[in-house]
Structures are given as structure tokens and as C-alpha cells.
Design an enzyme around this catalytic site. Structure first.
Site, mmCIF file in Angstrom:
data_model
loop_
_atom_site.group_PDB
_atom_site.id
_atom_site.type_symbol
_atom_site.label_atom_id
_atom_site.label_comp_id
_atom_site.label_asym_id
_atom_site.label_seq_id
_atom_site.Cartn_x
_atom_site.Cartn_y
_atom_site.Cartn_z
ATOM 1 N N GLU A 142 -11.861 4.071 6.293
ATOM 2 C CA GLU A 142 -10.740 4.862 6.827
ATOM 3 C C GLU A 142 -11.293 5.856 7.849
ATOM 4 O OE1 GLU A 142 -8.486 6.868 3.773
ATOM 5 O OE2 GLU A 142 -6.853 7.378 5.153
ATOM 6 N N THR A 202 -2.834 7.404 -9.402
ATOM 7 C CA THR A 202 -3.987 7.863 -10.180
ATOM 8 C C THR A 202 -3.487 8.413 -11.518
ATOM 9 O OG1 THR A 202 -4.650 8.758 -8.022
ATOM 10 C CG2 THR A 202 -6.135 9.180 -9.869
ATOM 11 N N HIS A 243 0.859 -1.193 0.000
ATOM 12 C CA HIS A 243 0.000 0.000 0.000
ATOM 13 C C HIS A 243 0.895 1.243 0.000
ATOM 14 C CE1 HIS A 243 -3.962 1.979 1.542
ATOM 15 N NE2 HIS A 243 -3.151 2.931 1.102
HETATM 16 C C1 6MZ Z 1 -7.186 7.910 0.731
HETATM 17 C C2 6MZ Z 1 -5.203 8.464 -0.272
HETATM 18 C C3 6MZ Z 1 -4.551 8.498 0.984
HETATM 19 O O1 6MZ Z 1 -2.308 8.715 -6.909
HETATM 20 O O2 6MZ Z 1 -1.212 10.942 -7.058
HETATM 21 N N1 6MZ Z 1 -4.287 8.792 -1.200
HETATM 22 N N2 6MZ Z 1 -6.498 8.170 -0.394
HETATM 23 N N3 6MZ Z 1 -6.642 7.921 1.954
HETATM 24 C C4 6MZ Z 1 -5.330 8.230 2.134
HETATM 25 N N4 6MZ Z 1 -4.859 8.276 3.413
HETATM 26 C C5 6MZ Z 1 -3.934 9.240 3.896
HETATM 27 N N5 6MZ Z 1 -3.262 8.791 0.776
HETATM 28 C C6 6MZ Z 1 -3.118 8.955 -0.562
HETATM 29 O O3 6MZ Z 1 -1.020 9.586 -4.953
HETATM 30 C C7 6MZ Z 1 -1.752 10.510 -4.169
HETATM 31 C C8 6MZ Z 1 -3.203 10.125 -4.116
HETATM 32 O O4 6MZ Z 1 -3.355 8.909 -3.366
HETATM 33 C C9 6MZ Z 1 -4.590 8.911 -2.651
HETATM 34 C C10 6MZ Z 1 -5.252 10.248 -2.933
HETATM 35 O O5 6MZ Z 1 -6.180 10.095 -3.984
HETATM 36 C C11 6MZ Z 1 -4.082 11.112 -3.371
HETATM 37 O O6 6MZ Z 1 -4.453 12.188 -4.203
HETATM 38 P P1 6MZ Z 1 -1.111 9.523 -6.547
HETATM 39 O O7 6MZ Z 1 0.175 8.881 -6.966
#
Ligand code: 6MZ
Length: 367
Positions: A215, A111, A24
């Protein structure tokens, strides 16, 4: 929050020496201060003004930020990574940092991003995949990718992400590298239930699903998603167990389907969804003898590493060295690899653990 056993540096180095599996890790959330500084420098050279200092971008050790503040940070980091050169750099840096933490198998998730005149989602994914391939050639690590659906972006965007993933299944080189779909994003935005039909479609196409569930307290949507029986791994799952604000029904479903939990202790405590480490639901699920994988979530945002997470969990929940070893090995089962690949990975992790044991008699794995 520290692993206070890092005063006992030996224990932290022990955790570091273990061949670990990370399941994760959000790409953008995993950026180290060094990487962010370099991205800021590149933006300054382009003539960008009013850029935040790196310290504002990461959560300093001991400091906390609410989930809402974390999502603002992602917005800033996304501005710094809005071009293919930056995407290549961050993918390379993040993989190398996991390598130096002795992570042997990494499932990164990200994403797909579209930036007009700069990159299409396909360019973005191609760049991440090419960099993964390059890094696997020179480092002792296997990397796979999950495409993330951001629950705040709507169902059409999610459908598009699944379609993109499908497009890659016929690609000669990339087809084995995308091993599943992640559902993440601000848990306060969007309704997860709206996405169930898209996720069912993804399952039909053979994709494994890692879904951020509970969460924050969200019994209704969590129940609906679990009842759909589409989830292969749960991200966080904080409010599922009856004793951590969930319900007996949620607990029973997760146990019934034996869905592994990706536990991200520093993330939950620092973002305030769990009061303190001792109260983390990992303790409850261990008592249920449920499959758990220790993960980082966003090692940059939360200033941590997988070794530190192992250390914190061991210290808080009294895990022995042999418990940690068992967790390294059992994590293989929760990966989205094929049966054969899991077998190979298990053998290589076991081999490495055996040679560590041989190299260091105190590394008995029993104390
Ligand atoms: C939910 C999270 C997260 O995709 O741009 N992301 N989504 N809960 C969390 N807990 C802290 N932490 C990260 O990585 C950033 C994206 O991952 C998800 C969110 O959509 C965030 O914009 P990427 O590589």
C-alpha cells in the site's frame, strides 16, 4: 474526487443498477455519516463529553487525509463502537447500505475487539455473524466475513485471531460464514514478514488469505510474502507494478501466481498513496490483463460507494459498459466461496444482468 460522470447521472445510475461484488470493505471504515451521528448521539446519552462532530470523522468529498490521519480516525471510531449494541448497529447499517447500492455479494472484514467488561473477541464476532445472518434473511445479499489481523498488534494477537477463526470451523451455523483472513492495519507499523509463519498456519487450516500488500513502498516485505506463496488476494498492491514504483520481480510473481488485486481508487488517491486517479495502477494492471476487483476499502472514511468507484474507474480508464459487466462477472472468481457457491453466484449475477438488459434496451453492455 467525484465521478464527474455523475453530472451524467445516468451513468452513475447505470453503475448502481449493476449487480456488484464487494471484496474489500473494512467494517468500521464503512460507517456512513448517518451511522456515526447515531453512535455519537448514543455516546452523548451515556454522558460522554468532548465527542468530535461527525464531519471530523469522515473525509468530506474532495478532502484528503494522509494514511496516518485515517488511522487516528479509526481510533476514534473504535471508541464509538466499543459495545455489542453498537457492533450490531454498524453491521446492520453497513450491510443495508451495500444492499441499497446493489451489492449482491459482500465480503466484510473486521478486527475482533476485546473491551474489558463489555465484550470478548468471541462476543464481537458472534454479534457480527448473527447480524449478517439476520440481514441475509430479509435482503437480497450474501455476506461473508474475513477476520482481520492488524499488523500493528503483534504476532500473538494474529495467532489468537487465527485460533478464533479455527474455533468457528466446527460451529454448526457459523462455520460457512467466515471465509478467510485479512491482513491489514497501518502499513507503517509492524513488519509483515513477522506474520508469515502465522499466515502459513492459517493456510494449513484451509483459510484463504487477503493481504494488504505494498500500500506504501515496501519492496522487501512484499517480496518475502509473495515468495511464501500464501496470498490469495492482494489488497491495494499499489507499489508492485514496475511502472508504479514496484519491480519486475514483484510484477512477475503476482502475474505468475495470478493473484487478483482488490483495487480501491478513492482510498488510494484520498490517502495520498497515489497522486491522482489517472495515475492509479488499475490502468497498468488492465494492460497486463490481470484479474482486478473494484472495491471501496472504507466507504465511510473516503465518502464513496461501490457504484461511484465503478463510475470513476470507467471514466478514468475508458471502461465500456461491457467492460464493467465483465468485471462484475469475473469478480465471482476472486471471491472466497466454494466452487459450487461461485457457480450459483455467477448464475444469479448473469440472470440479473440479462433481465436488466431485457428491461432496458439501452443497457446493451456493448457501448
Ligand atoms: C490498512 C486498513 C485500511 O477492522 O475495525 N484498515 N488497513 N490500510 C487501509 N487503508 C486506508 N483501512 C482500514 O476496520 C478498521 C480497521 O481496518 C484496517 C485498520 O486496521 C483499521 O483499524 P475494523 O472493522
Amino acid at each position: 474526487m467525484y465521478c464527474s460522470q455523475s453530472s451524467n447521472m445516468d451513468f452513475l445510475s447505470y453503475c448502481k443498477s449493476l449487480p456488484k461484488i464487494e471484496l474489500h470493505a473494512h467494517l468500521t471504515g464503512s460507517l456512513s455519516d448517518e451511522t456515526v451521528l447515531r453512535l455519537l448521539e448514543a455516546k452523548r446519552k451515556e454522558g460522554a463529553v468532548n465527542l468530535p462532530e461527525s464531519a471530523e470523522l469522515t473525509i468530506q468529498r474532495g478532502h484528503n487525509r494522509t494514511l496516518e490521519e485515517c488511522f487516528k480516525l479509526f481510533g476514534i471510531l473504535h471508541c464509538l463502537t466499543d459495545n455489542l449494541e453498537a457492533v450490531k448497529k454498524i453491521t446492520r447499517d453497513v450491510i443495508r447500505e451495500f444492499v441499497s447500492d446493489n451489492v449482491r455479494y459482500l465480503e466484510l472484514r473486521t478486527t475482533p475487539k476485546f473491551i474489558p467488561d463489555k465484550m470478548t473477541k468471541k462476543d464481537y464476532i458472534d454479534t457480527v455473524l448473527d447480524t449478517m445472518i439476520e440481514e441475509m434473511k430479509t435482503n437480497n445479499i450474501i455476506v461473508r466475513l474475513l477476520l482481520s489481523i492488524d499488523r500493528s498488534r503483534g504476532v500473538d494477537d494474529a495467532r489468537n485471531t487465527v485460533q478464533l477463526a479455527k474455533d468457528y470451523t466446527t460451529h454448526e451455523i457459523y462455520k460457512t460464514l467466515i471465509c478467510g483472513i485479512d491482513v491489514s492495519g497501518n502499513p507503517q507499523s509492524g513488519k509483515l514478514t513477522d506474520y508469515i509463519c502465522v499466515l502459513e498456519e492459517a493456510k494449513k487450516c484451509g483459510f484463504r488469505l487477503a493481504v494488504h500488500l505494498a500500500e506504501i513502498p515496501s519492496e522487501e516485505e512484499t517480496l518475502a510474502v509473495l515468495k511464501a506463496n500464501i496470498v490469495d488476494r492482494i489488497g491495494h498492491g499499489t507499489f508492485i507494478h514496475l511502472a508504479s514504483g514496484g519491480s519486475q520481480e514483484l510484477l512477475d510473481l503476482v502475474k505468475h501466481y495470478q493473484i487478483p488485486l482488490e483495487v480501491c481508487v478513492s482510498s488510494n488517491v484520498k490517502s495520498g498513496t497515489v497522486k491522482n486517479v489517472q495515475d492509479h495502477h488499475l490502468g497498468l494492471w488492465r494492460k497486463e490483463d490481470h484479474p482486478l476487483v473494484i472495491c471501496t476499502d472504507d466507504k465511510g472514511i473516503f465518502s464513496t460507494s461501490l457504484s461511484e468507484e465503478y463510475c470513476i474507474c470507467a471514466e478514468t480508464f475508458d471502461l465500456s459498459k461491457s467492460d464493467l459487466i465483465k468485471m462484475c462477472i469475473s469478480a465471482v472468481e476472486s471471491t472466497f466461496l466454494s466452487h459450487h457457491e461461485k457457480h450459483q453466484l455467477r448464475l444469479s449475477i448473469q440472470d440479473e444482468l440479462n433481465s436488466l438488459k431485457g428491461a432496458n434496451n439501452s443497457f446493451s453492455g456493448t457501448d
